[in-house]
Enzyme design. Structure first.
Site, PDB file in Angstrom:
ATOM      1  N   GLU A 421       0.814  -1.218   0.000  1.00  0.00           N
ATOM      2  CA  GLU A 421       0.000   0.000   0.000  1.00  0.00           C
ATOM      3  C   GLU A 421       0.855   1.279   0.000  1.00  0.00           C
ATOM      4  O   GLU A 421       0.760   2.104   0.887  1.00  0.00           O
ATOM      5  CB  GLU A 421      -0.940   0.004   1.215  1.00  0.00           C
ATOM      6  CG  GLU A 421      -2.051  -1.011   1.111  1.00  0.00           C
ATOM      7  CD  GLU A 421      -3.176  -0.601   0.157  1.00  0.00           C
ATOM      8  OE1 GLU A 421      -3.012   0.388  -0.588  1.00  0.00           O
ATOM      9  OE2 GLU A 421      -4.197  -1.299   0.154  1.00  0.00           O
ATOM     10  N   GLU A 500      -4.067 -10.402  -0.161  1.00  0.00           N
ATOM     11  CA  GLU A 500      -4.911 -10.334   1.027  1.00  0.00           C
ATOM     12  C   GLU A 500      -6.328 -10.679   0.592  1.00  0.00           C
ATOM     13  O   GLU A 500      -6.792 -10.214  -0.441  1.00  0.00           O
ATOM     14  CB  GLU A 500      -4.907  -8.928   1.653  1.00  0.00           C
ATOM     15  CG  GLU A 500      -3.554  -8.522   2.196  1.00  0.00           C
ATOM     16  CD  GLU A 500      -3.507  -7.084   2.726  1.00  0.00           C
ATOM     17  OE1 GLU A 500      -4.565  -6.521   3.048  1.00  0.00           O
ATOM     18  OE2 GLU A 500      -2.393  -6.544   2.785  1.00  0.00           O
TER      19      GLU A 500
HETATM   20  C1  IPT Z   1      -5.222  -3.590   3.678  1.00  0.00           C
HETATM   21  C2  IPT Z   1      -3.801  -3.504   4.187  1.00  0.00           C
HETATM   22  O1  IPT Z   1      -2.898  -3.881   3.200  1.00  0.00           O
HETATM   23  C3  IPT Z   1      -3.577  -4.346   5.383  1.00  0.00           C
HETATM   24  O2  IPT Z   1      -2.345  -3.977   5.947  1.00  0.00           O
HETATM   25  C4  IPT Z   1      -4.683  -4.172   6.372  1.00  0.00           C
HETATM   26  O3  IPT Z   1      -4.687  -2.842   6.794  1.00  0.00           O
HETATM   27  C5  IPT Z   1      -5.989  -4.464   5.720  1.00  0.00           C
HETATM   28  O4  IPT Z   1      -6.192  -3.630   4.644  1.00  0.00           O
HETATM   29  C6  IPT Z   1      -7.155  -4.233   6.641  1.00  0.00           C
HETATM   30  O5  IPT Z   1      -7.061  -4.868   7.855  1.00  0.00           O
HETATM   31  S1  IPT Z   1      -5.478  -2.138   2.743  1.00  0.00           S
HETATM   32  C7  IPT Z   1      -7.171  -1.849   2.626  1.00  0.00           C
HETATM   33  C8  IPT Z   1      -7.393  -0.444   2.154  1.00  0.00           C
HETATM   34  C9  IPT Z   1      -7.825  -2.764   1.672  1.00  0.00           C
END
Ligand code: IPT
Length: 988
Positions: A421, A500
């Site tokens: 990010e 993710e």
């Molecule tokens: C995403 C991040 O990469 C991760 O570190 C964590 O913050 C997650 O979200 C939420 O728990 S970024 C998000 C804007 C999709």
């Protein structure tokens, strides 16, 4: 006094910092400088340099352990942790940080060992310091470094002296580097990893890289040895392979064919001990032979496609923070293995270097991520983002070099990730170019490169099921996020991963099985990494000493992101959540498909390992009681193959449900699980239909008249149509309930499906709609109470203040023989605009000096399940205490629902659930608190003392989804307002 100039400087460091190199086990002497240091905390960075003065009297300073975070020491004496996700806890004013900058001064002395090799250089190594630090030895400045989770070495040869030395380190919590370290986690300053003084013999090995490869059964090594001429000859020895190579000079160092060798994989992590010895130093490594390759849109290791069943892993410990605890980390990784996790993304920075040794040894595919995130720039449209600003280029390159160089020897690492990010820009592209030049054996990952300009795999986070499917579908021209059609076409030529997905916050995630199904259907899709492995709760106490796990806001932070840091598959105290069991089921490496001709097809879904390590147990159960069991004879099944096996004849009972359970269990113990550990299982319903015992339905009742006063029906006593006693204990109900304490996903407003297929309202959470429509505050008006011989009927209108929406609830009690049957009909008025969290009834069981202890049931279990997270539930007979029926999520929320219950006994009250007209069985929740009480508590310890146990019988519950950060509940698993019927018979 102004803050020092280096706090306005984007340079990654200065002074005697030396180039990065591998973290090697060496026989060169080293002196650990961990332990008690003198410590002084100042609220500002604008300080005199007195910390470095040799004559300074620091006897009045405190003592602080190294490694540690100062905010987690001294019970608040040194400030408190801050949790933010995307937000910066300081003004967006790059590269500057405020003068209010907690600054820790550390001092200690050490004795230089007298026996270190003559002529050796002396290096001071810091494995992790957050965030910028300045180092002095014996009053002389040695240098400055940044990169909190990166190793730094300073050459202190010219400053170190025989005998006693004084080491001083000034650590600033905030620095320009903080703009590059905006990861979603606690801000935890301090020297939190090891500090070591290392001798570097002149004829030693500056660095060693034993690159390995494997193809067609044979392995090779492409060694790189960095050393002075005086270090040669250098010898490589691998006793298990009979390899012994001696290189007389640098030019002789070259490729070695090791011949036939078992490869390293995450499933079979075969390691070979190796030593590299120069004239002055020997280093030890553990080699794994494997080749990583991208061929077309496939990501291959040793020529076979890899499917990542991965977890995003932060370094988090409830007491230590990011301070490494090897036994804890090892157990954590063993737990991952037990739950069929085969991959780790080191979100979002390199872990303690030992973690990679553990990953090599236990077996994980690792995406090793650089310490980089600039997420806080996003909300201003990425204006000023360091990723595209030449002033930060050196800092970016320094970070990736330190990342790759430190860990390059690990076979478990199959990809490098540039960070997380951080928008996009030339500095990221430069990092990628550097990696490509340095390590041709591993691809480069970075999710923010949406258009795929400088990375090797296509990666996304939280894409929905339909969108992910489109990414994987050959020939699809569905637009890809932020891509032109041409860019989208290019992305589809690459392997795809979800870096993710399945945001595991609170109760959830749902839909793991839907994502998994895509991986089977579309080989371009290589699986993904759940966000995330653990909750990051910090063990804290209330003023009265009650322990609890703190999250954002619990330390009085000025800005924070609440419980968004509690989004793990494992609770802060290491307890696996039901979501993790669901993951283990969905990711299981073995799958069973039963057929109607008495056989089961067993599929080995592994990367390359056969099933030789597994035993296949079976058992037949009649109404949950074992009637027969045995072991199946299953031949070895190669990875990617299936075998059909005949099942033994099963005993069938005419009046009971007959179910077959098959389990793949470990035939022998492994380093991560005992013999008998269940790797995969499946159940098959073998009940002959119809069952001869199918219960008679209640007779049709006639002769209704208005009822008054007290009435007894079997073991039930009613007053004014309301139940007051059942089976000899005070019970009230049934009372309609539509509300559940919102889960974090119910509270989520994310809307990530551009196609809108999840039906979510953009930005508006389900929970806020439920509250707006008064689902949490329903009131009741009794419309009619009627009795007939052996029967009681009530009619109730249920609605909320200021609402015209309503439900009609009819309850019908009838005596069927000596058993009491209850039938509840729920009919909504027209016009309900939202999904419902649940539709069920509540019975209140006051303690009356005899609290309910628990439940026994025959139904799905043993853990909670919901419509879109039910794959790991198995039919059986279970028992649990009331407390164990609920999961102590960090923020209290809906928990404890057991689906498809057939029989239930609670405090002497036995009931049998009967299917509704469509064959659906209810679920139950047994809890000490109402959903309204649970919804009002921010932490488990805030739940009020309870004198009543509540039994909910739910005709249905809404699914879970993962909308805290991802898609809403899939339509099929959403509970839309509809008429429902509940039927139960009391007395068993
Ligand atoms: C995403 C991040 O990469 C991760 O570190 C964590 O913050 C997650 O979200 C939420 O728990 S970024 C998000 C804007 C999709």
């Amino acid at each position: 006094m102004l803050a020092p100039a280096y706090l306005h400087d984007t340079a990654p460091g200065s002074g005697a910092r030396v180039a990065p190199r591998s973290w090697l086990q060496s026989d060169a002497p080293a002196l650990s400088l961990n332990g008690a240091w003198r410590f002084r905390l100042s609220p500002t960075a604008a300080l005199p340099d007195d910390v470095a003065e040799v004559g300074l009297d620091d006897s009045g300073w405190d003592e602080l352990p190294v490694p540690a975070h100062w905010v987690l020491q001294g019970d608040g004496a040194y400030g408190r942790p801050i949790y933010t996700n995307v937000q910066f806890p300081f003004p967006l004013d790059p590269p500057h940080v405020p003068d209010e900058n907690p600054t820790g001064d550390y001092r200690r002395t050490f004795e230089l060992p007298g026996d270190w090799p003559a002529g050796a250089r002396v290096v001071l190594r810091f494995d992790g310091v957050e965030s910028l630090y300045r180092v002095w030895l014996n009053g002389t400045e040695v240098g400055i470094a940044t990169g909190s989770r990166l190793a730094q070495e300073f050459d202190v040869t010219d400053v170190v002296q025989p005998g006693t030395n004084l080491l001083a380190v000034r650590v600033h919590q905030w620095s320009p580097a903080s703009y590059l370290e905006d990861q979603d986690q606690w801000w935890l300053p301090g020297i939190f990893r090891d500090v070591t003084l290392v001798a570097r013999p002149s004829d030693g090995l500056r660095d060693v890289w034993l690159r390995t490869g494997w193809a067609d059964g044979a392995g090779w090594i492409e060694p790189e040895v960095t050393a002075d001429d005086s270090a040669f000859p250098v010898a490589l020895r691998i006793p298990s392979l009979g390899v012994e190579a001696v290189w007389a000079g640098r030019s002789e160092v070259g490729r070695i064919e090791v011949g036939p060798v078992e490869p390293w994989t995450a499933e079979n992590p075969r390691l070979h001990d190796a030593t590299v010895a120069s004239t002055g130093e020997t280093v030890s490594l553990r080699l794994g032979f494997r080749s990583v390759e991208i061929r077309g849109d496939r990501f291959l290791v040793n020529g076979e496609r890899v499917v990542f069943h991965g977890m995003n892993r932060h370094e988090a410990h409830p007491v230590r923070g990011r301070v490494f605890d090897e036994p804890h980390a090892r157990e954590d990784l063993a737990r991952m293995k037990r739950f069929n996790v085969n991959a780790i993304r080191t979100s979002h920075y390199p872990p303690h270097p030992r973690l990679l040794d553990l990953a090599d040894e236990l077996g994980f595919w690792v995406i090793l991520e650089c310490d980089l995130e600039t997420h806080g720039f996003e909300k201003n449209g990425w204006i000023g983002n360091p990723s595209d600003d030449p002033a930060w280029r050196d800092a970016y390159l320094d970070r990736i070099e330190r990342t790759v160089e430190r860990d390059k020897n690990h076979p478990s690492i199959v990809m490098w990730s540039l960070g997380n990010e951080s928008g996009t820009g030339a500095n990221l592209a430069a990092m990628s170019a550097w990696v490509h030049a340095r390590d041709t054996g591993r691809p480069v990952h970075y999710e923010g490169d949406y258009t795929g300009d400088y990375t090797d795999v296509y990666s996304r986070m939280y894409s929905t099921v339909p969108e992910t499917e489109q990414i994987g579908t050959d020939g699809s021209t569905a637009p890809l996020l932020r891509c032109t059609p041409a860019q989208g076409a290019r992305q589809r030529t690459k392997p795809f991963i979800l870096c993710e997905y399945a945001h595991a916050m609170g109760n959830g995630p749902g839909a793991l099985d839907q994502y998994e199904a895509l991986v089977d259907a579309h080989p371009r899709l290589h699986g993904g990494f759940v966000w995330e492995w653990r909750d990051h709760g910090i063990l804290t106490r209330t003023a009265d000493g009650t322990p609890y796990y703190a999250y954002g806001g619990d330390f009085g932070e000025v800005v924070h992101d609440g419980n968004f840091v509690m989004d793990g598959m494992v609770l802060s105290d290491d307890t696996p959540t039901p979501g993790l069991y669901e993951f283990a089921e969905v990711a299981a490496p073995v799958r069973f498909a039963f057929d109607r001709t008495g056989g089961v097809t067993i599929e080995n879904r592994r990367h390359s390992a056969p099933t030789d390590d597994l035993r296949f147990d079976w058992r037949a159960e009649h109404d949950g009681r074992v009637a027969a069991s045995g072991v199946l004879a299953v031949p070895s099944i190669a990875a990617g193959s299936s075998v059909r096996v005949e099942l033994p004849g099963l005993p069938v009972a005419p009046d009971a449900e007959t179910w077959l359970t098959v389990e793949a269990v470990l035939a022998t113990a492994t380093p991560w699980a005992p013999e008998g550990h269940v790797v995969a299982s499946a159940q098959d319903d073998r009940t002959p239909r119809p069952l001869s015992s199918t219960a008679p339905t209640a007779p049709r009742v006639t002769g209704w008249r208005d009822a008054e006063g007290t009435l007894a029906l079997g073991s039930a006593v009613f007053e004014g149509g309301r139940l007051i006693e059942l089976a000899g204990r005070a019970v009230s109900g049934p009372r309609l309930e539509l509300f559940r304490a919102p889960t974090d996903n119910d509270e989520g407003g994310a809307y990530s499906d551009p196609a809108g297929s999840d039906g979510a309202v953009p930005g508006v959470s389900s929970a806020s709609l439920w509250r707006a429509h008064g689902l949490d505050r329903l009131v009741h008006r009794q419309v009619a109470v009627q009795e007939a011989p052996g029967a009681l009927r009530t009619l109730t209108r249920v609605s909320a203040a200021d609402s015209a929406l309503s439900l009609t609830v009819e309850t019908l009690w009838t005596l069927v023989g000596d058993r009491l049957e209850l039938r509840v009909e729920v009919e909504p008025s027209a016009g309900w605009p939202t999904v419902w969290p649940r539709v069920g009834v509540r019975f209140d069981l006051p303690d009356d000096g005899e609290p309910i202890t628990g439940a026994e049931w025959f139904g799905l279990g043993p853990r909670e399940s919901y419509p879109d997270s039910i794959r790991s539930a198995r039919l059986g007979r279970y028992a649990a205490t009331v407390d164990d029926l609920s999961v102590p999520y960090a923020r209290p929320q809906e928990t404890g629902h057991r689906s498809a219950v057939r029989e239930l006994t609670v405090g002497g009250l036995a009931l049998r659930a009967l299917p509704d007209g469509r064959g659906r069985l209810p679920g139950f929740v047994l809890t000490r608190h109402t959903p309204q009480q649970i919804a009002a508590a921010a932490h488990p310890h805030e739940l009020p003392a309870s004198e009543t146990t509540y039994l909910f019988l739910d005709a249905a519950q809404h699914g879970l989804g993962s909308r805290a950060c991802g898609p809403d509940v899939w339509p099929e698993f959403s509970l839309r307002p509809e008429a429902r019927t509940l039927r139960v018979r009391f007395g068993g």
